[in-house]
Scaffold this motif. Sequence first.
Motif, PDB file in Angstrom:
ATOM      1  N   GLU A 122      23.215  47.365  43.671  1.00  0.00           N
ATOM      2  CA  GLU A 122      24.408  47.121  42.866  1.00  0.00           C
ATOM      3  C   GLU A 122      24.029  46.411  41.574  1.00  0.00           C
ATOM      4  N   ALA A 124      24.406  43.591  38.739  1.00  0.00           N
ATOM      5  CA  ALA A 124      24.603  42.145  38.894  1.00  0.00           C
ATOM      6  C   ALA A 124      26.072  41.761  38.731  1.00  0.00           C
ATOM      7  N   ASP A 125      26.777  42.402  37.779  1.00  0.00           N
ATOM      8  CA  ASP A 125      28.176  42.041  37.562  1.00  0.00           C
ATOM      9  C   ASP A 125      29.054  42.436  38.740  1.00  0.00           C
ATOM     10  N   THR A 127      28.051  42.508  41.879  1.00  0.00           N
ATOM     11  CA  THR A 127      27.749  41.516  42.915  1.00  0.00           C
ATOM     12  C   THR A 127      28.494  40.217  42.631  1.00  0.00           C
ATOM     13  N   LEU A 128      28.498  39.803  41.389  1.00  0.00           N
ATOM     14  CA  LEU A 128      29.193  38.574  41.014  1.00  0.00           C
ATOM     15  C   LEU A 128      30.695  38.704  41.267  1.00  0.00           C
ATOM     16  N   LEU A 129      31.274  39.835  40.922  1.00  0.00           N
ATOM     17  CA  LEU A 129      32.702  40.041  41.164  1.00  0.00           C
ATOM     18  C   LEU A 129      33.020  40.037  42.657  1.00  0.00           C
ATOM     19  N   ARG A 130      32.142  40.608  43.482  1.00  0.00           N
ATOM     20  CA  ARG A 130      32.359  40.586  44.934  1.00  0.00           C
ATOM     21  C   ARG A 130      32.347  39.144  45.453  1.00  0.00           C
ATOM     22  N   GLU A 131      31.419  38.331  44.956  1.00  0.00           N
ATOM     23  CA  GLU A 131      31.340  36.935  45.385  1.00  0.00           C
ATOM     24  C   GLU A 131      32.607  36.174  44.985  1.00  0.00           C
ATOM     25  N   ILE A 132      33.080  36.405  43.784  1.00  0.00           N
ATOM     26  CA  ILE A 132      34.309  35.747  43.320  1.00  0.00           C
ATOM     27  C   ILE A 132      35.479  36.172  44.191  1.00  0.00           C
TER      28      ILE A 132
END
Length: 140
Positions: A122, A124-125, A127-132
Amino acid sequence: MFKEFREFINRGNVLDLAVAVIIGAAFGKIVTSLTDDIIMPVIGKVFGGLDFSSYFIALGPVPPQLRGSTDYLALKKAGVPLLGYGEFVTQAVNFLILAFIIFLLVRAANRAFRKAPETVAEAADVTLLREIRDLLKARA
């Protein structure tokens, strides 16, 4: 010209083809032996004779010295027109066995060399959105 010929021969495809032809010829002899020496005698026995490849129908007059003969090669050598259906059946069975064995080999090779589906990493953005998203779900 010799240099071009040498480059042609040194290509992998030409060498692979030469090896395949040699192995195919040897394999063909094995299948012919299997057909002639094992399978066709059994089929011939079932149909009332031991040598199925010598089944024929005489289409013309038979010389007096060969009258009543069942020797396919002797009649053919004498010039008698013959419909040799037994040899045709033998060759057809030989072909079917060879085709089936090649099918099995290609099928096994395809399964052996089948690539596993690659997992796509995936961005990086994403992955970051999923974490948020997961953090927001945990708060609620």
